[in-house]
Design a protein around this motif. Structure first.
Motif, PDB file in Angstrom:
ATOM      1  N   ILE A 188       0.836  -1.202   0.000  1.00 29.05           N
ATOM      2  CA  ILE A 188       0.000   0.000   0.000  1.00 29.05           C
ATOM      3  C   ILE A 188       0.868   1.248   0.000  1.00 29.05           C
ATOM      4  CG2 ILE A 188      -1.750   1.289   1.270  1.00 29.05           C
ATOM      5  CD1 ILE A 188      -2.711  -1.381   2.427  1.00 29.05           C
ATOM      6  N   TYR A 202       1.113   4.256  -2.689  1.00 32.91           N
ATOM      7  CA  TYR A 202       0.865   5.617  -2.199  1.00 32.91           C
ATOM      8  C   TYR A 202       1.989   6.552  -2.639  1.00 32.91           C
ATOM      9  CZ  TYR A 202      -0.060   9.432   1.081  1.00 32.91           C
ATOM     10  OH  TYR A 202      -0.311  10.664   1.627  1.00 32.91           O
ATOM     11  N   ARG A 217      -6.491   8.654  -0.390  1.00 33.17           N
ATOM     12  CA  ARG A 217      -5.117   8.613   0.119  1.00 33.17           C
ATOM     13  C   ARG A 217      -5.117   8.544   1.643  1.00 33.17           C
ATOM     14  NH1 ARG A 217      -1.120   9.512  -3.386  1.00 33.17           N
ATOM     15  NH2 ARG A 217       0.309  10.536  -1.947  1.00 33.17           N
ATOM     16  N   ALA A 264      -5.839   5.092   2.479  1.00 32.97           N
ATOM     17  CA  ALA A 264      -4.667   4.240   2.262  1.00 32.97           C
ATOM     18  C   ALA A 264      -3.720   4.311   3.456  1.00 32.97           C
ATOM     19  CB  ALA A 264      -3.939   4.654   0.980  1.00 32.97           C
TER      20      ALA A 264
END
Length: 548
Positions: free
Chosen positions: A198, A202, A213, A216
């Motif tokens: 992840i 990102y 975001r 995330a």
């Protein structure tokens, strides 16, 4: 060091806003001026020079045209020119409105809220928090795996290690007793790998929406927390298995001392190997293990001190303090082994690269000839990719003739230069790609493992992705090699920025500074070694004050 994770963010400047406002005002002013001019010029007998105003339109250049206009045509010019200026001003206003409308409807760049919505708080705090979560979870997994190896070794050690040290009646443990903790570590490794995945996406800008975001980052924290939870919930049972404050202390001490003696005996051989590499290869070939022997000795000095303190504490009836010293010694012994293994691993890799390089060169030249023949073009056309490959192959053959060269670097240049050519999925080039990727990942992993007290999340994220790509198809192996080397560079920068962690209490030659840099001793917890477990339990081995 916590790396900055704001790369790729769009920084919006206010300059373009003021420019649009100025353009609009200028167009409006021009329109007013041209509307007033007919009144000012009406009734004059002389001819009026018509001067074209500078129109602030995109792509238009200022044009000044002076001509004699008869008096009877003045009214027509007075009507046309103001209309042109007014039209330009309207176009500019419409353009500005269109830009605002498009920005309002389009996805906002990372870190910026869409127009018409409440701006989200800066994500830097959440980014730094997720980076700390990754570092902590990675440290927990590495420490747990490390202590699990010692637990398995001491529980399954043969009589030659246990006799004379173990408490009578203590029997070797079977693999089934260690298996639940092995599964816990593997589960934590899976959660951590998902968190690193992840974070990698990102950092690449995926997802792009600010809300996504933030989710995330929350997902990274959640995965890391789950990894820690799986280790924390097994920490108590693991302590019961090892029984370091009871009958398991002396067998564990005996096993650690046996490992210590083994590494002490291996150190001269590693020194000899490094000296041999210095004769056969240039310094660039040995740069990844420069200083490894000295750092291995530093960890062994620290382990010597802690093993002695563990025995003294045990003899004084302070098993808790003895267990803390033993855990610190085990971690230092493990890191000393990593340093020495890296030297022998590099020597084997250089030898394998040396043997593989002629085949890789021949295969690249064959592929080059086939590509040139199928294209019907000369292989050495100036400025072409084939010409660049020719230059690389020629330079490497000259290095081979000189006798002193870095075979790993030469192999890397051959594989990269020949990458656009057909083939490479099997044969010498494929074997070379796998060798390079495995070596780079091993180097980066060894550096992070022995300097984890200073290495940040970005280096660990790239290392995790490189490790993942090792299991992918051959086309991904060069990417894994590049990522792992980048991770090593970032990790070294983190260590340089971290500086010397030694405190006032650190004695010269004690190895405590290296222990802090290696993450053997937990930051902020005086003299406390990292133990099997997650964030809530890894610091439970704090040394106890011995009884008076």
């Amino acid at each position: 060091m916590t790396p900055t994770m704001t790369r790729g963010r769009l920084r919006c400047s206010k300059g373009h806003i003021s420019v649009r406002v100025a353009h609009t005002l200028l167009g409006a002013t021009a329109g007013v001026v041209w509307l007033v001019l007919p009144v000012m010029t009406t009734g004059t007998e002389a001819t009026v020079p018509a001067v074209g105003a500078t129109v602030p339109a995109v792509g238009a250049a200022p044009v000044a045209v002076a001509q004699e206009v008869p008096e009877e045509e003045t009214s027509t010019a007075d009507l046309v020119l103001p209309l042109i200026a007014a039209g330009a001003a309207s176009a500019l206003a419409a353009y500005a409105y269109l830009r605002r409308t498009r920005r309002r409807g389009a996805p906002a760049p990372p870190g910026r809220a869409p127009a018409g919505h409440t701006a989200a708080p800066p994500a830097s705090g959440a980014e730094e928090r997720s980076a700390r979560s990754l570092v902590t979870a990675d440290d927990c997994v590495r420490t747990s795996r490390e202590e699990l190896d010692f637990a398995r070794g001491s529980l399954e050690a043969g009589p030659e290690v246990r006799t004379g040290e173990a408490v009578p009646g203590t029997a070797p443990a079977g693999p089934d007793r260690v298996e639940p903790f092995e599964r816990a570590v593997e589960d934590a490794e899976g959660e951590l790998a998902a968190a690193f995945g992840i974070r990698r996406r990102y950092d690449e800008g995926v997802p792009g929406e600010p809300a996504a975001r933030r989710h995330a980052l929350a997902g990274i924290d959640g995965r890391c927390a789950e990894a820690g939870r799986r280790l924390d919930e097994r920490a108590g049972a693991f302590d019961a298995l090892r029984a370091l404050e009871g009958e398991g202390l002396y067998p564990a001490l005996a096993f650690a001392e046996a490992r210590f003696r083994e590494l002490t005996g291996r150190t001269p051989a590693a020194e000899a190997t490094l000296a041999d590499l210095a004769v056969r290869f240039p310094p660039t070939a040995r740069v990844t293990v420069t200083g490894n022997i000295e750092q291995a000795k530093d960890r062994l000095v620290f382990a010597t001190t802690r093993l002695n303190q563990a025995r003294q504490s045990a003899d004084l009836g302070a098993p808790g303090r003895a267990a803390a010293h033993l855990r610190a010694a085990e971690s230092a012994i493990a890191q000393a082994g990593v340093f020495l293994d890296a030297v022998h691993g590099l020597a084997a890799r250089l030898g394998e690269a040396h043997d593989l390089l002629p085949d890789a060169l021949a295969e690249a030249e064959t592929a080059q000839g086939g590509a040139a023949g199928s294209a019907g073009a000369p292989a050495g056309k100036p400025g072409s990719g084939a010409a660049r490959l020719d230059g690389v192959l020629k330079a490497i053959r000259e290095e081979l003739a000189s006798g002193l060269y870095d075979p790993v670097d030469a192999l890397r240049r051959v594989v990269r230069a020949a990458e656009p050519l057909e083939g490479g999925r099997d044969g010498a080039r494929a074997r070379a790609g796998l060798l390079l990727a495995r070596g780079a990942v091993a180097d980066a992993d060894a550096f992070v493992a022995t300097h984890r007290g200073a290495v940040g999340a970005e280096a660990r994220t790239r290392l995790a992705e490189a490790r993942r790509l090792l299991g992918a198809e051959p086309a991904a192996w060069l990417t894994a090699d590049e990522l792992a080397r980048s991770a090593s560079d970032l990790a070294e920068q983190d260590v340089l920025l971290h500086g010397n962690p030694a405190g006032e209490a650190d004695l010269p030659g004690s190895g405590s500074a290296g222990a802090q840099l290696g993450g053997i001793l937990l930051p902020g917890l005086p003299d406390t070694p990292a133990a099997f477990g997650g964030p809530d339990s890894r610091g439970r081995r704090a040394p106890h004050v011995p009884p008076a």
